[in-house]
Design a protein around this motif. Structure first.
Motif, mmCIF file in Angstrom:
data_model
loop_
_atom_site.group_PDB
_atom_site.id
_atom_site.type_symbol
_atom_site.label_atom_id
_atom_site.label_comp_id
_atom_site.label_asym_id
_atom_site.label_seq_id
_atom_site.Cartn_x
_atom_site.Cartn_y
_atom_site.Cartn_z
ATOM 1 N N PHE A 158 0.762 -1.310 -0.009
ATOM 2 C CA PHE A 158 -0.023 0.101 -0.028
ATOM 3 C C PHE A 158 0.821 1.087 -0.049
ATOM 4 C CE2 PHE A 158 -2.736 3.203 1.810
ATOM 5 C CZ PHE A 158 -3.803 3.373 1.173
ATOM 6 N N THR A 159 0.468 2.303 -0.735
ATOM 7 C CA THR A 159 1.277 3.349 -1.017
ATOM 8 C C THR A 159 0.275 4.767 -1.242
ATOM 9 O OG1 THR A 159 1.527 3.215 -3.519
ATOM 10 C CG2 THR A 159 3.376 2.545 -2.017
ATOM 11 N N GLU A 160 -1.068 4.444 -1.282
ATOM 12 C CA GLU A 160 -2.065 5.372 -1.142
ATOM 13 C C GLU A 160 -2.250 6.524 0.059
ATOM 14 O OE1 GLU A 160 -3.049 6.019 -4.326
ATOM 15 O OE2 GLU A 160 -2.088 4.478 -5.140
ATOM 16 N N ASP A 161 -3.114 6.983 0.033
ATOM 17 C CA ASP A 161 -3.616 7.895 1.096
ATOM 18 C C ASP A 161 -4.306 7.441 2.304
ATOM 19 O OD1 ASP A 161 -6.213 8.173 0.104
ATOM 20 O OD2 ASP A 161 -5.744 10.185 -1.120
ATOM 21 N N LEU A 162 -4.407 8.163 3.449
ATOM 22 C CA LEU A 162 -5.389 7.584 4.379
ATOM 23 C C LEU A 162 -7.005 7.395 4.082
ATOM 24 C CD1 LEU A 162 -5.325 6.797 7.430
ATOM 25 C CD2 LEU A 162 -5.634 9.084 8.137
#
Length: 269
Positions: A158-162
């Motif tokens: 995972f590298t996306e936002d909160l």
């Protein structure tokens, strides 16, 4: 305390340091209390090869799926994918998903294949392993329909936002973090990692890619999931053994087909 590498590509490892011996590389991980490995398939045509190189290893589980950036030699059908995914040695469908970083002309094809994998996962009642990059809206839209029908799975590496993490977790998904979270350039991801609920967290290497600090720049190995977990525990202020136990329990909760190894592992803890 036992850990699980929830996402590794054992057929792609650089075994040069181990004289070409996969068992030597796995033994290095086992010596560091890595008790299970989920070997990820990215091309169903190569599934038999994965089975051959991992045969007889009770601490290795397999998935089957087509990576969104991989173009198969022959078109993949839902019927064939379901047939492969039904096998007892397959614990998950994937790696599948959407990657919009490259080749805009492939996006519609990616979505069709992703939907196919989600349909297959529902049919065989197994979780899905999702790769998502710069495709947040489409990924969540498809997963929303999937989870409404009872589907479950993990957003790997995972590298996306909160916001995306929270929406996926609200749908029942798990979030897996790789060596990327240890990079100095990953400050935003580290802030996300601090607040993820521990009961929805997995750890992985994605080896041979994305080796964590202090091995960055080298070929990644399953044993380095220990560095990922240690970094996360310090980052979050968690007890390392507690984080290891919880992520291991999370893995076996999600990937029920790997439960055969759970009793021995958890009893030994």
């Amino acid at each position: 305390m036992w850990l699980v590498d929830s996402h590794c590509h054992l057929d792609m490892l650089d075994l040069t340091p181990w004289n070409g011996d996969l068992d030597a590389a796995l033994n290095a991980a086992r010596a560091r209390d890595i008790g299970h490995f989920l070997c990820i398939n990215v091309d169903p045509a190569k599934l038999d090869h994965l089975r051959a190189i991992t045969a007889g290893r009770e601490d290795v589980s397999l998935s089957v799926g087509l990576h969104p950036l991989h173009e198969p030699e022959e078109p993949l059908t839902l019927e064939h994918l379901v047939e492969l995914a039904r096998a007892d040695d397959i614990v998950a469908v994937g790696e599948t998903g959407l990657d919009y970083h490259y080749s805009p002309e492939t996006h519609e094809v990616q979505k069709r294949y992703f939907e196919m994998h989600l349909d297959a996962a529902l049919q065989v009642n197994k979780p899905v392993i999702v790769h998502t990059r710069e495709a947040q809206a489409d990924t969540l839209d498809l997963l929303r329909r999937f989870t409404e029908q009872g589907g479950q799975g993990v957003l790997h590496c995972f590298t996306e936002d909160l916001d995306m993490a929270r929406e996926a977790i609200a749908m029942g998904f798990y979030i897996s973090l790789s060596g990327i979270v240890t990079f100095k350039s990953a400050a935003e991801l580290q802030e996300v990692a601090k607040v993820l609920p521990l009961d929805r967290l997995l750890v992985e290497t994605d080896s041979p890619y994305l080796a964590p600090v202090p091995h960055r720049g080298k070929k990644n190995e399953p044993q380095y999931v220990r560095e990922v977990a240690a970094f996360l525990a310090e980052l979050r202020g968690d007890d390392p053994e507690f984080l290891a136990r919880q992520t291991t329990e999370n893995f076996f909760t999600l990937f029920a087909g790997a439960r055969g190894a759970m009793k021995e592992m958890m009893t030994a803890c």
